[in-house]
Write an enzyme that holds these catalytic residues in place. Sequence first.
Site, PDB file in Angstrom:
ATOM      1  N   GLY A   8      39.918  40.819  43.189  1.00  0.00           N
ATOM      2  CA  GLY A   8      39.754  40.985  41.732  1.00  0.00           C
ATOM      3  C   GLY A   8      40.862  40.296  40.964  1.00  0.00           C
ATOM      4  N   GLY A  11      41.108  39.196  37.047  1.00  0.00           N
ATOM      5  CA  GLY A  11      40.996  40.208  35.999  1.00  0.00           C
ATOM      6  C   GLY A  11      42.283  40.408  35.220  1.00  0.00           C
ATOM      7  N   GLN A  12      42.284  41.468  34.406  1.00  0.00           N
ATOM      8  CA  GLN A  12      43.406  41.708  33.489  1.00  0.00           C
ATOM      9  C   GLN A  12      44.725  41.887  34.252  1.00  0.00           C
ATOM     10  OE1 GLN A  12      43.208  45.351  31.194  1.00  0.00           O
ATOM     11  NE2 GLN A  12      44.842  44.697  29.803  1.00  0.00           N
ATOM     12  N   ASP A  34      38.406  36.458  44.086  1.00  0.00           N
ATOM     13  CA  ASP A  34      37.598  37.183  43.101  1.00  0.00           C
ATOM     14  C   ASP A  34      36.131  36.878  43.375  1.00  0.00           C
ATOM     15  OD1 ASP A  34      38.487  38.516  40.119  1.00  0.00           O
ATOM     16  OD2 ASP A  34      36.375  37.989  40.352  1.00  0.00           O
ATOM     17  N   ARG A  36      34.127  36.038  41.077  1.00  0.00           N
ATOM     18  CA  ARG A  36      33.732  34.918  40.220  1.00  0.00           C
ATOM     19  C   ARG A  36      34.823  33.856  40.212  1.00  0.00           C
ATOM     20  NH1 ARG A  36      36.401  36.114  35.034  1.00  0.00           N
ATOM     21  NH2 ARG A  36      37.288  38.185  35.250  1.00  0.00           N
ATOM     22  N   ASP A  54      33.657  38.532  47.715  1.00  0.00           N
ATOM     23  CA  ASP A  54      32.986  39.756  47.249  1.00  0.00           C
ATOM     24  C   ASP A  54      33.487  40.891  48.139  1.00  0.00           C
ATOM     25  OD1 ASP A  54      31.330  41.868  46.721  1.00  0.00           O
ATOM     26  OD2 ASP A  54      29.471  40.694  46.805  1.00  0.00           O
ATOM     27  N   TYR A 143      33.136  56.033  37.080  1.00  0.00           N
ATOM     28  CA  TYR A 143      34.409  55.357  37.353  1.00  0.00           C
ATOM     29  C   TYR A 143      35.436  56.364  37.868  1.00  0.00           C
ATOM     30  CZ  TYR A 143      38.696  52.723  36.140  1.00  0.00           C
ATOM     31  OH  TYR A 143      39.915  52.096  36.155  1.00  0.00           O
ATOM     32  N   LYS A 147      37.372  56.788  41.468  1.00  0.00           N
ATOM     33  CA  LYS A 147      38.837  56.748  41.553  1.00  0.00           C
ATOM     34  C   LYS A 147      39.365  57.941  42.365  1.00  0.00           C
ATOM     35  CE  LYS A 147      39.698  52.895  39.802  1.00  0.00           C
ATOM     36  NZ  LYS A 147      40.290  51.853  40.644  1.00  0.00           N
TER      37      LYS A 147
HETATM   38  P1  NAD Z   1      39.214  43.718  35.410  1.00  0.00           P
HETATM   39  O1  NAD Z   1      37.839  44.203  35.092  1.00  0.00           O
HETATM   40  O2  NAD Z   1      39.952  42.960  34.372  1.00  0.00           O
HETATM   41  O3  NAD Z   1      39.195  42.822  36.723  1.00  0.00           O
HETATM   42  C1  NAD Z   1      38.465  43.208  37.858  1.00  0.00           C
HETATM   43  C2  NAD Z   1      38.109  41.958  38.627  1.00  0.00           C
HETATM   44  O4  NAD Z   1      37.323  42.366  39.747  1.00  0.00           O
HETATM   45  C3  NAD Z   1      37.273  40.960  37.832  1.00  0.00           C
HETATM   46  O5  NAD Z   1      37.912  39.702  37.821  1.00  0.00           O
HETATM   47  C4  NAD Z   1      35.941  40.924  38.578  1.00  0.00           C
HETATM   48  O6  NAD Z   1      35.359  39.627  38.607  1.00  0.00           O
HETATM   49  C5  NAD Z   1      36.351  41.376  39.956  1.00  0.00           C
HETATM   50  N1  NAD Z   1      35.237  41.939  40.730  1.00  0.00           N
HETATM   51  C6  NAD Z   1      34.209  42.714  40.301  1.00  0.00           C
HETATM   52  N2  NAD Z   1      33.398  43.004  41.317  1.00  0.00           N
HETATM   53  C7  NAD Z   1      33.925  42.421  42.417  1.00  0.00           C
HETATM   54  C8  NAD Z   1      33.532  42.358  43.775  1.00  0.00           C
HETATM   55  N3  NAD Z   1      32.409  42.930  44.208  1.00  0.00           N
HETATM   56  N4  NAD Z   1      34.326  41.688  44.640  1.00  0.00           N
HETATM   57  C9  NAD Z   1      35.468  41.074  44.214  1.00  0.00           C
HETATM   58  N5  NAD Z   1      35.864  41.070  42.930  1.00  0.00           N
HETATM   59  C10 NAD Z   1      35.102  41.757  42.043  1.00  0.00           C
HETATM   60  O7  NAD Z   1      40.041  44.989  35.904  1.00  0.00           O
HETATM   61  P2  NAD Z   1      41.618  45.231  35.838  1.00  0.00           P
HETATM   62  O8  NAD Z   1      41.906  45.823  34.521  1.00  0.00           O
HETATM   63  O9  NAD Z   1      42.337  44.027  36.288  1.00  0.00           O
HETATM   64  O10 NAD Z   1      41.738  46.423  36.891  1.00  0.00           O
HETATM   65  C11 NAD Z   1      42.146  46.218  38.223  1.00  0.00           C
HETATM   66  C12 NAD Z   1      42.245  47.573  38.899  1.00  0.00           C
HETATM   67  O11 NAD Z   1      43.148  48.409  38.159  1.00  0.00           O
HETATM   68  C13 NAD Z   1      40.934  48.354  38.959  1.00  0.00           C
HETATM   69  O12 NAD Z   1      40.891  49.101  40.141  1.00  0.00           O
HETATM   70  C14 NAD Z   1      41.023  49.300  37.787  1.00  0.00           C
HETATM   71  O13 NAD Z   1      40.264  50.454  37.997  1.00  0.00           O
HETATM   72  C15 NAD Z   1      42.498  49.620  37.791  1.00  0.00           C
HETATM   73  N6  NAD Z   1      42.977  50.102  36.488  1.00  0.00           N
HETATM   74  C16 NAD Z   1      42.989  49.267  35.403  1.00  0.00           C
HETATM   75  C17 NAD Z   1      43.440  49.764  34.181  1.00  0.00           C
HETATM   76  C18 NAD Z   1      43.479  48.905  32.945  1.00  0.00           C
HETATM   77  O14 NAD Z   1      43.754  49.416  31.849  1.00  0.00           O
HETATM   78  N7  NAD Z   1      43.243  47.585  33.056  1.00  0.00           N
HETATM   79  C19 NAD Z   1      43.859  51.087  34.078  1.00  0.00           C
HETATM   80  C20 NAD Z   1      43.790  51.912  35.197  1.00  0.00           C
HETATM   81  C21 NAD Z   1      43.372  51.391  36.413  1.00  0.00           C
HETATM   82  N1  SER Z   2      41.813  51.177  31.176  1.00  0.00           N
HETATM   83  C1  SER Z   2      40.860  51.716  32.091  1.00  0.00           C
HETATM   84  C2  SER Z   2      39.550  51.940  31.431  1.00  0.00           C
HETATM   85  O1  SER Z   2      39.556  52.120  30.234  1.00  0.00           O
HETATM   86  C3  SER Z   2      41.366  53.030  32.634  1.00  0.00           C
HETATM   87  O2  SER Z   2      41.270  53.012  33.989  1.00  0.00           O
HETATM   88  O3  SER Z   2      38.554  51.959  32.086  1.00  0.00           O
END
Ligand code: NAD
Ligand code: SER
Length: 326
Positions: A8, A11-12, A34, A36, A54, A143, A147
């Site tokens: 992943g 992503g962010q 990733d 994508r 994937d 979600y 978790k």
């Molecule tokens: P994001 O949605 O920005 O990025 C997730 C990435 O996963 C994307 O680039 C997507 O293309 C990829 N993805 C989706 N399905 C996939 C698959 N089957 N195989 C491989 N890649 C796949 O999410 P993020 O914000 O970067 O979050 C990363 C992790 O941190 C996640 O587990 C999320 O639950 C956790 N998290 C994020 C936040 C937040 O505020 N951003 C807060 C709490 C926890």
């Molecule tokens: N920032 C995330 C969401 O809003 C929390 O895991 O889904």
Amino acid sequence: MKRALVTGAAGQIGTELVTTLRDALGDAAVLATDLREPGPRHPVLAGGPFRLLDCTDPTELGERIREHRPDVVFHLAALLSAVGESRPQDAYRVNLGGVMNVLEAAREEGFAVFTPSSIAAFGPGTPPDPTPQDTVQRPTTMYGVTKVAGELLCDYYHLKFGVDTRGVRYPGLISHTAPPGGGTTDWAVEIFWAAVRDGRYRCFLSHDVRLDMMYMPDAIRAALELMEADPRQLKHRNAFNITAMQVTPEQMARAIQERLPEFQMGYEVDPVRQAIAESWPRRLDDTAARDQWGWQPEYGLHETVDDMLTQVRTAEEAREPAPRVG
Ligand code: NAD
Ligand code: SER
């Protein structure tokens, strides 16, 4: 840690984690993966190796692991809270299936695993302020269900098979490099771009919903410090509460108005995301993380707003102007 693989990664969080890891370990030591292909100028493509992966496909995952031979996998691939509510079966398949595949590979290949959990692992029956490290976990979103189950699976693989699994419960994350991926806390990123571009923002949560938040540099540092922590000090594994600030949309708007007085905030509440936000904690108690691996946030609300506005303004100024028509 010498070699890392990130799922992943586009992503962010992954976008900034990969860059930090490459600075620390060397470009070739960090494989970004990733589902994508990111755009051609995306930082994870520019700085080092990238492969499509994937995480729901255990064969493909095993191939990438054996090719790269990481000693740590940062497993970030997931569907976030709002997307998860619109596609619950996919959220179950990606979030839990992905964790299970990574843990099985870790059991066979012997690498350590970082998997982020979330404030979403708690629900309306949890004490919201402060939310203890060990407490009721009965979330009401898919979600959140994934978790909690992911935390338990990671602990199980540690206890049963000795896999070095570690994780944090991230609050909502604020950042400027990659856009958020469809969560309930996305407003706390969108607001900065809207403030700089348009001078106004319409928030999808009500003015008074207080949630835990964190600026991305703290979030990245938390992941790295936890993975470098002395395992003998870790009484918990999956997952540590961490926090940096507690903010309502109104407080964030006020902090922006102190720097951009003309900024206007409006509200158009989305009932789905509002209900999710109301079910989450107001403030996590992060004492266990502070005691067991020295966790300390560096960015509060005002440091975050200052840096976000600077970074977003710089990015906007660097943006190529739209081509002229006619
Ligand atoms: P994001 O949605 O920005 O990025 C997730 C990435 O996963 C994307 O680039 C997507 O293309 C990829 N993805 C989706 N399905 C996939 C698959 N089957 N195989 C491989 N890649 C796949 O999410 P993020 O914000 O970067 O979050 C990363 C992790 O941190 C996640 O587990 C999320 O639950 C956790 N998290 C994020 C936040 C937040 O505020 N951003 C807060 C709490 C926890
Ligand atoms: N920032 C995330 C969401 O809003 C929390 O895991 O889904």
